[in-house]
Design a protein around this motif. Structure first.
Motif, PDB file in Angstrom:
ATOM      1  N   ALA A  57     -59.135  -6.522 -12.916  1.00 53.39           N
ATOM      2  CA  ALA A  57     -60.423  -5.787 -13.311  1.00 53.39           C
ATOM      3  C   ALA A  57     -60.979  -6.503 -14.444  1.00 53.39           C
ATOM      4  N   LEU A  64     -61.336   1.969  -9.512  1.00 49.27           N
ATOM      5  CA  LEU A  64     -61.986   0.749  -8.718  1.00 49.27           C
ATOM      6  C   LEU A  64     -60.946  -0.322  -7.999  1.00 49.27           C
ATOM      7  N   LYS A  76     -64.085  -7.106 -17.357  1.00 51.15           N
ATOM      8  CA  LYS A  76     -65.261  -6.705 -17.951  1.00 51.15           C
ATOM      9  C   LYS A  76     -65.875  -7.902 -18.661  1.00 51.15           C
ATOM     10  N   ASP A  77     -66.927  -8.538 -18.470  1.00 57.96           N
ATOM     11  CA  ASP A  77     -67.523  -9.583 -18.773  1.00 57.96           C
ATOM     12  C   ASP A  77     -66.211 -10.782 -18.209  1.00 57.96           C
ATOM     13  N   ASP A  78     -65.713 -11.223 -19.102  1.00 55.85           N
ATOM     14  CA  ASP A  78     -64.574 -12.298 -18.863  1.00 55.85           C
ATOM     15  C   ASP A  78     -63.220 -11.945 -19.183  1.00 55.85           C
ATOM     16  N   GLN A 101     -60.793  -1.038  -3.998  1.00 58.12           N
ATOM     17  CA  GLN A 101     -60.807  -2.497  -3.468  1.00 58.12           C
ATOM     18  C   GLN A 101     -59.328  -2.675  -2.613  1.00 58.12           C
ATOM     19  N   MET A 160     -70.419  -4.221 -16.981  1.00 54.16           N
ATOM     20  CA  MET A 160     -70.232  -4.156 -15.568  1.00 54.16           C
ATOM     21  C   MET A 160     -68.677  -4.769 -15.185  1.00 54.16           C
ATOM     22  N   ILE A 161     -68.112  -3.995 -14.466  1.00 53.38           N
ATOM     23  CA  ILE A 161     -66.839  -4.324 -13.852  1.00 53.38           C
ATOM     24  C   ILE A 161     -66.617  -5.026 -12.651  1.00 53.38           C
ATOM     25  N   GLN A 162     -65.934  -5.980 -12.603  1.00 49.45           N
ATOM     26  CA  GLN A 162     -65.574  -6.964 -11.518  1.00 49.45           C
ATOM     27  C   GLN A 162     -64.136  -6.886 -11.098  1.00 49.45           C
ATOM     28  N   ILE A 163     -63.916  -6.384  -9.859  1.00 47.38           N
ATOM     29  CA  ILE A 163     -62.643  -6.416  -9.510  1.00 47.38           C
ATOM     30  C   ILE A 163     -62.344  -7.743  -8.546  1.00 47.38           C
ATOM     31  N   LYS A 164     -61.331  -8.602  -9.018  1.00 42.41           N
ATOM     32  CA  LYS A 164     -61.122  -9.704  -8.201  1.00 42.41           C
ATOM     33  C   LYS A 164     -59.527 -10.159  -7.828  1.00 42.41           C
TER      34      LYS A 164
END
Ligand SMILES: CC(C)(COP(=O)(O)OP(=O)(O)OC[C@H]1O[C@@H](n2cnc3c(N)ncnc32)[C@H](O)[C@@H]1OP(=O)(O)O)[C@@H](O)C(=O)NCCC(=O)NCCS
Length: 144
Positions: A43, A87, A45-47, A91, A1-5
């Motif tokens: 972006a 992604l 992926k995990d950490d 954002q 799971m990809i998170q954008i921060k």
């Protein structure tokens, strides 16, 4: 799971170095990196930070209204083509719209032009060289 921060300028540097500055003797730190209006996205992926991009309130006289410049767009090689660049930009478009930005523009490497076209950017003007990287186009996307 990809998170954008949102990340700091310093956090972008290792990915910029690896993807954009290999064998290229240009600084990996950009003017404006630490300006208060600048923001940087990463972006994860995990950490693991696998892609970065930076957004600076820099005007281009070819465009009108509030503008930001996209710089340092880079995805680690093994993750390129897996959707993380797209992604991050999605954002960024949301954040930039909240900041009443009309135009996001960039100096796009030739090899990345088709990526930007897919994200709704258009080319502007003629091809030009940024040495020692090579040919670029100005590209822009109107927001709103
Ligand atoms: C260009 C770059 C930032 C794109 O990021 P990415 O994470 O690989 O892009 P994505 O996986 O989100 O791609 C989104 C779409 O664009 C396509 N795409 C990605 N890179 C592309 C390229 N160089 N040329 C053509 N299409 C490309 C993908 O196949 C995908 O298509 P789809 O939506 O039909 O599946 C990345 O490939 C990269 O870091 N390249 C090397 C450094 C570079 O050139 N940076 C830009 C400097 S201006």
């Amino acid at each position: 799971m990809i998170q954008i921060k949102e990340i700091s300028a310093q956090e972008t540097f290792p990915v910029r170095l690896e993807v954009l500055r290999k064998n290229i003797a240009l600084p990996y730190e950009f003017n404006g990196d630490f300006n208060s209006e600048t923001f940087h996205l990463g972006a994860f992926k995990d950490d693991e930070l696998i892609a970065v991009s930076s957004y600076m309130k820099t005007g281009n006289s070819n465009f009108e209204g509030n503008q930001y410049q996209l710089r340092g767009m880079a995805t680690l090689t093994e993750y390129q083509g897996s959707g993380v660049g797209k992604l991050m930009l999605q954002q960024a478009f949301l954040i930039l719209k909240e900041r009443n930005t009309k135009v996001l523009w960039c100096n796009a490497r030739i090899a990345a032009v088709n990526f930007y076209l897919k994200q709704g950017f258009k080319t502007f003007g003629e091809k030009f060289d940024i040495l020692p990287v090579g040919a670029h186009y100005v590209m822009f996307k109107e927001l709103n």
